[in-house]
Design a protein around this motif. Structure first.
Motif, PDB file in Angstrom:
ATOM      1  N   VAL A   1      14.773 -18.221  97.160  1.00  0.00           N
ATOM      2  CA  VAL A   1      15.573 -18.728  95.909  1.00  0.00           C
ATOM      3  C   VAL A   1      15.114 -17.482  95.032  1.00  0.00           C
ATOM      4  O   VAL A   1      14.427 -16.438  94.780  1.00  0.00           O
ATOM      5  N   CYS A   2      16.606 -16.752  94.276  1.00  0.00           N
ATOM      6  CA  CYS A   2      16.542 -15.665  94.237  1.00  0.00           C
ATOM      7  C   CYS A   2      17.618 -15.289  92.477  1.00  0.00           C
ATOM      8  O   CYS A   2      19.012 -15.901  92.691  1.00  0.00           O
ATOM      9  N   ALA A   3      16.914 -14.819  91.469  1.00  0.00           N
ATOM     10  CA  ALA A   3      17.657 -14.974  90.535  1.00  0.00           C
ATOM     11  C   ALA A   3      18.564 -14.151  90.633  1.00  0.00           C
ATOM     12  O   ALA A   3      18.361 -12.822  90.820  1.00  0.00           O
ATOM     13  N   VAL A   4      20.158 -14.119  90.214  1.00  0.00           N
ATOM     14  CA  VAL A   4      20.892 -13.541  89.997  1.00  0.00           C
ATOM     15  C   VAL A   4      21.219 -13.263  88.503  1.00  0.00           C
ATOM     16  O   VAL A   4      22.535 -12.537  88.283  1.00  0.00           O
ATOM     17  N   THR A   5      21.054 -14.313  87.013  1.00  0.00           N
ATOM     18  CA  THR A   5      20.838 -14.188  86.210  1.00  0.00           C
ATOM     19  C   THR A   5      20.094 -14.600  85.642  1.00  0.00           C
ATOM     20  O   THR A   5      19.416 -15.257  85.916  1.00  0.00           O
ATOM     21  N   TRP A   6      19.687 -13.406  84.879  1.00  0.00           N
ATOM     22  CA  TRP A   6      18.780 -13.711  83.948  1.00  0.00           C
ATOM     23  C   TRP A   6      19.386 -13.109  82.188  1.00  0.00           C
ATOM     24  O   TRP A   6      19.821 -12.202  81.750  1.00  0.00           O
ATOM     25  N   GLY A   7      18.351 -13.329  80.941  1.00  0.00           N
ATOM     26  CA  GLY A   7      18.726 -13.208  79.809  1.00  0.00           C
ATOM     27  C   GLY A   7      17.632 -12.890  78.845  1.00  0.00           C
ATOM     28  O   GLY A   7      16.690 -13.452  78.911  1.00  0.00           O
ATOM     29  N   VAL A   8      16.641 -11.732  78.139  1.00  0.00           N
ATOM     30  CA  VAL A   8      15.642 -11.703  77.063  1.00  0.00           C
ATOM     31  C   VAL A   8      16.904 -11.836  76.067  1.00  0.00           C
ATOM     32  O   VAL A   8      17.257 -11.663  74.889  1.00  0.00           O
ATOM     33  N   PHE A   9      16.143 -12.879  75.003  1.00  0.00           N
ATOM     34  CA  PHE A   9      16.134 -13.510  73.598  1.00  0.00           C
ATOM     35  C   PHE A   9      15.299 -13.141  72.650  1.00  0.00           C
ATOM     36  O   PHE A   9      14.425 -13.195  73.142  1.00  0.00           O
ATOM     37  N   PRO A  10      15.739 -13.538  71.311  1.00  0.00           N
ATOM     38  CA  PRO A  10      14.208 -13.091  70.360  1.00  0.00           C
ATOM     39  C   PRO A  10      13.566 -14.300  70.583  1.00  0.00           C
ATOM     40  O   PRO A  10      14.713 -15.499  70.648  1.00  0.00           O
ATOM     41  N   ASN A  11      12.477 -14.087  70.824  1.00  0.00           N
ATOM     42  CA  ASN A  11      11.930 -15.956  69.744  1.00  0.00           C
ATOM     43  C   ASN A  11      11.736 -16.783  71.033  1.00  0.00           C
ATOM     44  O   ASN A  11      11.773 -17.822  71.034  1.00  0.00           O
ATOM     45  N   ARG A  12      12.082 -16.707  72.452  1.00  0.00           N
ATOM     46  CA  ARG A  12      12.206 -17.783  73.558  1.00  0.00           C
ATOM     47  C   ARG A  12      12.063 -16.266  74.533  1.00  0.00           C
ATOM     48  O   ARG A  12      11.565 -15.614  75.219  1.00  0.00           O
ATOM     49  N   GLU A  13      11.113 -17.683  75.779  1.00  0.00           N
ATOM     50  CA  GLU A  13      11.156 -16.898  76.690  1.00  0.00           C
ATOM     51  C   GLU A  13      12.742 -16.351  77.787  1.00  0.00           C
ATOM     52  O   GLU A  13      13.178 -16.318  77.361  1.00  0.00           O
ATOM     53  N   VAL A  14      11.928 -15.369  79.011  1.00  0.00           N
ATOM     54  CA  VAL A  14      13.370 -14.697  79.629  1.00  0.00           C
ATOM     55  C   VAL A  14      13.875 -16.185  80.279  1.00  0.00           C
ATOM     56  O   VAL A  14      13.635 -16.775  80.926  1.00  0.00           O
ATOM     57  N   VAL A  15      15.485 -16.274  80.137  1.00  0.00           N
ATOM     58  CA  VAL A  15      16.058 -17.442  80.087  1.00  0.00           C
ATOM     59  C   VAL A  15      16.919 -17.001  81.830  1.00  0.00           C
ATOM     60  O   VAL A  15      17.347 -15.589  82.148  1.00  0.00           O
ATOM     61  N   GLN A  16      16.728 -18.021  82.740  1.00  0.00           N
ATOM     62  CA  GLN A  16      17.114 -17.630  83.606  1.00  0.00           C
ATOM     63  C   GLN A  16      17.907 -18.911  84.739  1.00  0.00           C
ATOM     64  O   GLN A  16      17.617 -19.472  85.107  1.00  0.00           O
ATOM     65  N   PRO A  17      19.075 -18.525  84.168  1.00  0.00           N
ATOM     66  CA  PRO A  17      20.170 -19.984  84.146  1.00  0.00           C
ATOM     67  C   PRO A  17      21.334 -20.358  85.766  1.00  0.00           C
ATOM     68  O   PRO A  17      20.999 -21.511  85.941  1.00  0.00           O
ATOM     69  N   THR A  18      20.628 -18.610  86.348  1.00  0.00           N
ATOM     70  CA  THR A  18      21.588 -19.025  87.686  1.00  0.00           C
ATOM     71  C   THR A  18      20.224 -18.550  88.814  1.00  0.00           C
ATOM     72  O   THR A  18      20.051 -17.019  88.721  1.00  0.00           O
ATOM     73  N   VAL A  19      20.555 -19.123  89.859  1.00  0.00           N
ATOM     74  CA  VAL A  19      19.706 -18.398  91.357  1.00  0.00           C
ATOM     75  C   VAL A  19      20.632 -18.489  92.092  1.00  0.00           C
ATOM     76  O   VAL A  19      21.705 -19.475  92.478  1.00  0.00           O
ATOM     77  N   VAL A  20      20.307 -17.744  93.244  1.00  0.00           N
ATOM     78  CA  VAL A  20      21.043 -18.446  94.808  1.00  0.00           C
ATOM     79  C   VAL A  20      19.895 -19.200  95.304  1.00  0.00           C
ATOM     80  O   VAL A  20      19.129 -18.226  95.880  1.00  0.00           O
ATOM     81  N   ASP A  21      19.955 -19.698  95.717  1.00  0.00           N
ATOM     82  CA  ASP A  21      19.401 -21.017  97.064  1.00  0.00           C
ATOM     83  C   ASP A  21      19.530 -21.246  98.164  1.00  0.00           C
ATOM     84  O   ASP A  21      20.087 -21.916  98.377  1.00  0.00           O
ATOM     85  N   PRO A  22      18.727 -21.279  98.778  1.00  0.00           N
ATOM     86  CA  PRO A  22      19.480 -21.120 100.713  1.00  0.00           C
ATOM     87  C   PRO A  22      19.513 -22.768 100.611  1.00  0.00           C
ATOM     88  O   PRO A  22      20.557 -22.993 101.511  1.00  0.00           O
ATOM     89  N   VAL A  23      18.617 -23.495 100.110  1.00  0.00           N
ATOM     90  CA  VAL A  23      18.376 -25.062 100.108  1.00  0.00           C
ATOM     91  C   VAL A  23      20.380 -25.116  99.869  1.00  0.00           C
ATOM     92  O   VAL A  23      21.296 -26.418 100.389  1.00  0.00           O
ATOM     93  N   ALA A  24      20.435 -25.324  98.172  1.00  0.00           N
ATOM     94  CA  ALA A  24      21.829 -25.579  97.854  1.00  0.00           C
ATOM     95  C   ALA A  24      22.915 -24.774  98.440  1.00  0.00           C
ATOM     96  O   ALA A  24      23.672 -25.690  98.633  1.00  0.00           O
ATOM     97  N   PHE A  25      22.550 -23.286  98.534  1.00  0.00           N
ATOM     98  CA  PHE A  25      23.651 -23.234  99.859  1.00  0.00           C
ATOM     99  C   PHE A  25      23.905 -23.327 101.151  1.00  0.00           C
ATOM    100  O   PHE A  25      25.320 -23.994 101.465  1.00  0.00           O
ATOM    101  N   SER A  26      23.062 -24.559 101.398  1.00  0.00           N
ATOM    102  CA  SER A  26      23.441 -25.266 102.586  1.00  0.00           C
ATOM    103  C   SER A  26      23.745 -27.069 102.915  1.00  0.00           C
ATOM    104  O   SER A  26      24.815 -26.939 103.099  1.00  0.00           O
ATOM    105  N   SER A  27      23.702 -27.175 101.290  1.00  0.00           N
ATOM    106  CA  SER A  27      23.967 -28.171 100.966  1.00  0.00           C
ATOM    107  C   SER A  27      26.162 -28.300 100.804  1.00  0.00           C
ATOM    108  O   SER A  27      26.322 -28.625 100.413  1.00  0.00           O
ATOM    109  N   TRP A  28      25.732 -26.786  99.504  1.00  0.00           N
ATOM    110  CA  TRP A  28      27.235 -26.453  99.347  1.00  0.00           C
ATOM    111  C   TRP A  28      27.828 -26.504 100.834  1.00  0.00           C
ATOM    112  O   TRP A  28      29.543 -26.675 100.819  1.00  0.00           O
ATOM    113  N   LYS A  29      27.356 -26.108 101.422  1.00  0.00           N
ATOM    114  CA  LYS A  29      28.329 -25.345 102.706  1.00  0.00           C
ATOM    115  C   LYS A  29      29.255 -26.396 103.310  1.00  0.00           C
ATOM    116  O   LYS A  29      30.196 -26.428 103.453  1.00  0.00           O
TER     117      LYS A  29
END
Length: 269
Positions: free
Chosen positions: A179-207
């Motif tokens: 599983v690979c993060a492809v979008t993330w963000g760093v914001f004041p007073n928050r943990e690193v936010v990682q909203p978008t990943v490329v997931d091989p299992v999800a990709f297979s389902s989407w196929k």
């Protein structure tokens, strides 16, 4: 923002299949498109098709903003796509039919008008990726060139489930952990936010959904046995759904391999 509360929203093909929000791809991605009248779809995608080149021309019209949708894209391209628009035109003109993409971003302000998200005061990052349909011939050319582009990873599946990838050294190995993060963000007073990943299992389902849309949304516009239907069916039967990620988000050029392969394909005609 959706980034902060991502698990309140369906993740779809770019989500993590381990998330409790991972689920029905159709209801999230395609609800608007399934409601579009067949007459509107046929006007946008072609009253008649004589070859795959006609399909390529339709994809080019979409990325240039001349038609409003594709079976996989119910909205126009996002503003960030302007950064790679010329490349998307090149790919689609050469039979690499793109349905999702993003440019690389290295620490842009979170209020940037084209790539910002997540609220003020932060910085956002993206790995470039492109998702597309390609012929077996084009996929082989891309695979042959991959060794010259070590920052790229890819996964490809056809409708029958034949899998090609370079996610592991062993092509038969389990890739569910890649599983690979492809979008993330760093914001004041928050943990690193990682909203978008490329997931091989999800990709297979989407196929399965991605290939079905060739027939249910596009092929269904034409009479079975017609030339137009046969063009769409040939793509459904033979093409691969391919996702390429460039892990060098600081200095990478995801389009370089496609420019090389496009030149090779043109020279071989």
């Amino acid at each position: 923002s959706t980034a902060r509360h991502w698990d309140e929203f369906p993740n779809g093909r770019w989500g993590d299949q381990r998330s409790p929000a991972f689920g029905d791809l159709t209801s999230y991605h395609m609800a608007k498109l399934h409601a579009v009248k067949s007459s509107e779809r046929r006007a946008a995608w072609g009253h008649d098709l004589s070859s795959v080149e006609d399909v390529c021309a339709t994809f080019v019209r979409y990325v240039r903003g001349q038609i409003p949708m594709l079976p996989w894209c119910e909205l126009a391209l996002a503003t960030e796509s302007e950064r790679i628009l010329d490349g998307l035109v090149l790919l689609n003109s050469n039979g690499m039919l793109t349905i999702n993409s993003q440019p690389c971003v290295d620490g842009a302000r979170s209020d940037a008008p084209d790539v910002g998200w997540g609220g003020p005061g932060g910085y956002v990052y993206q790995k470039a990726y492109i998702e597309m349909f390609v012929s077996p011939h084009t996929l082989r050319a891309l695979q042959a060139a991959m060794s010259r582009y070590p920052s790229l990873s890819y996964q490809a599946l056809n409708v029958a489930g034949d899998s090609k990838h370079n996610l592991t050294l062993d092509s038969e190995a389990d890739v569910s952990g890649c599983v690979c993060a492809v979008t993330w963000g760093v914001f004041p007073n928050r943990e690193v936010v990682q909203p978008t990943v490329v997931d091989p299992v999800a990709f297979s389902s989407w196929k399965d959904e991605a290939f079905d849309l060739w027939l249910s949304q596009w092929g269904s516009l034409y009479e079975h046995g017609s030339k137009s239907y046969d063009v769409i069916r040939s793509i459904y039967d033979s093409y691969y759904l391919l996702c390429v990620v460039d892990h060098d988000y600081k200095g990478g050029d995801i389009l370089a391999i496609f420019r090389e392969v496009a030149r090779e394909l043109a020279a071989s005609k």
